[in-house]
Design an enzyme around this catalytic site. Sequence first.
Site, mmCIF file in Angstrom:
data_model
loop_
_atom_site.group_PDB
_atom_site.id
_atom_site.type_symbol
_atom_site.label_atom_id
_atom_site.label_comp_id
_atom_site.label_asym_id
_atom_site.label_seq_id
_atom_site.Cartn_x
_atom_site.Cartn_y
_atom_site.Cartn_z
ATOM 1 C CE LYS A 35 50.624 46.406 37.043
ATOM 2 N NZ LYS A 35 49.769 47.600 37.194
ATOM 3 C CE1 TYR A 267 37.813 17.531 22.700
ATOM 4 C CE2 TYR A 267 38.917 19.515 23.492
ATOM 5 C CZ TYR A 267 38.655 18.148 23.599
ATOM 6 O OH TYR A 267 39.238 17.437 24.606
HETATM 7 C C1 LIG Z 1 50.299 48.548 36.351
HETATM 8 C C2 LIG Z 1 50.557 49.926 36.766
HETATM 9 C C3 LIG Z 1 51.521 50.699 36.092
HETATM 10 C C4 LIG Z 1 52.209 50.245 34.831
HETATM 11 O O1 LIG Z 1 51.298 50.321 33.756
HETATM 12 P P1 LIG Z 1 51.744 50.028 32.259
HETATM 13 O O2 LIG Z 1 50.579 50.405 31.443
HETATM 14 O O3 LIG Z 1 52.048 48.569 32.206
HETATM 15 O O4 LIG Z 1 52.954 50.846 32.010
HETATM 16 C C5 LIG Z 1 51.813 51.948 36.610
HETATM 17 N N1 LIG Z 1 51.185 52.414 37.708
HETATM 18 C C6 LIG Z 1 50.235 51.703 38.346
HETATM 19 C C7 LIG Z 1 49.567 52.281 39.541
HETATM 20 C C8 LIG Z 1 49.879 50.448 37.897
HETATM 21 O O5 LIG Z 1 48.926 49.753 38.526
#
Ligand SMILES: *Cc1c(COP(=O)(O)O)cnc(C)c1O
Length: 385
Positions: A35, A267
């Site tokens: 994702k 800045y």
């Molecule tokens: C993002 C996510 C993961 C992965 O999580 P990590 O902490 O990056 O390993 C797994 N399951 C779900 C439902 C997620 O939203």
Amino acid sequence: MQTYPARAVIDLDAIAANVRTLDAGTSAQVMAVVKADGYGHGLVPAARAARRGGATWLGAAQVVEAIELRAAGDTGRILTWLYAPGAPLREAVEADVDVAVAAPWNVEALVTAAREAGRTARVHLKVDTGLGRNGLTPAQLPEVLRAVMRAQAEGALAVVGVFSHFAFADAPSHPTVLGQAAEFARAVEAVEGAGARLEVRHLANSAATLTNPGVHYDLVRPGIAVYGLSPIPDLKTSEDLGLVPAMTLEAELATVKPLPGGHGLSYAHQYVTPGDTVVGVVPLGYADGVPRHCSGTDGRLGAPVRVGGRRLAIAGRVCMDQLVVDLGPGASEQAGARVELFGTGADGGPTAQDWAEAAGTISYEIVTRLGARVPRHYVGEGAAE
Ligand SMILES: *Cc1c(COP(=O)(O)O)cnc(C)c1O
């Protein structure tokens, strides 16, 4: 031609190797979570490298991410779990993507999508075992279960998975971990009791994959660890876990110039040169995803960077497009010299974890927020695809 004076170098072999390492540590299948544009590493290249490392599943939060993976030619199993009314569910079902049911309204929406697609939609029931985020509460589960089993009998849906997510996976001994695992076991029992033939039960993110074999079930869902970053930095580093950070953020110095002592930098002059020195301007700023919280202000050094083998720090405020580094008196760097903002950490180099600590956040945010205008440059097998 170098079109941008900075880039994120993505090591696809590191991603493949990290998945291999995770796979070797479990008897469950591995779903690589890709994702958020592969946690900033690039959705499709990250997915291909993860497949090469042995991921039998890919996980995408957004439905469009899952559809994009299929459009790019991925033929394996893909799960998507987060959507709002109006999401392209018919396209997802047509693309043979597994979809989560995480709220009561999802059932009707998926039945409609399956009918429009003219095929059965494979669903995974997402249960909220205590996180208090997305997912069916124990109170909602019985009625939703009746609805999905009715839809299964009609051929619209097939319930193939049950899954959940931890609130405290990064604190493996937290009492909620046991409580959520027990609630999950109850949900699985209820779903199987209703007659579903489950292919996969899954609960573990990276932290639980690396610390808690008791909750691996049939499938683990690591995200951050796939990219080589530690999900439990207070307990173990990437190196301790046998993981290699896959992203190196680097830039060329745009300007190098001498300045006298007592000169404010950037800045609001939050950094003042302690004596005659040489400063370098790095052409990356908060518009590129460099957190403004990584500034060196109020006498505090900013996030670390490496120039010419020296570990230095951001001096003064991070601006929209640029930041300044005090290279030190007599520094010999010229414009065009390479600056490493973060990378593998080899030889004491700065890491995304160091950046997270400087910004008061987690490494996840450092890599995922990297701006769209920073080119991703791929190395390793498959980089030319
Ligand atoms: C993002 C996510 C993961 C992965 O999580 P990590 O902490 O990056 O390993 C797994 N399951 C779900 C439902 C997620 O939203």
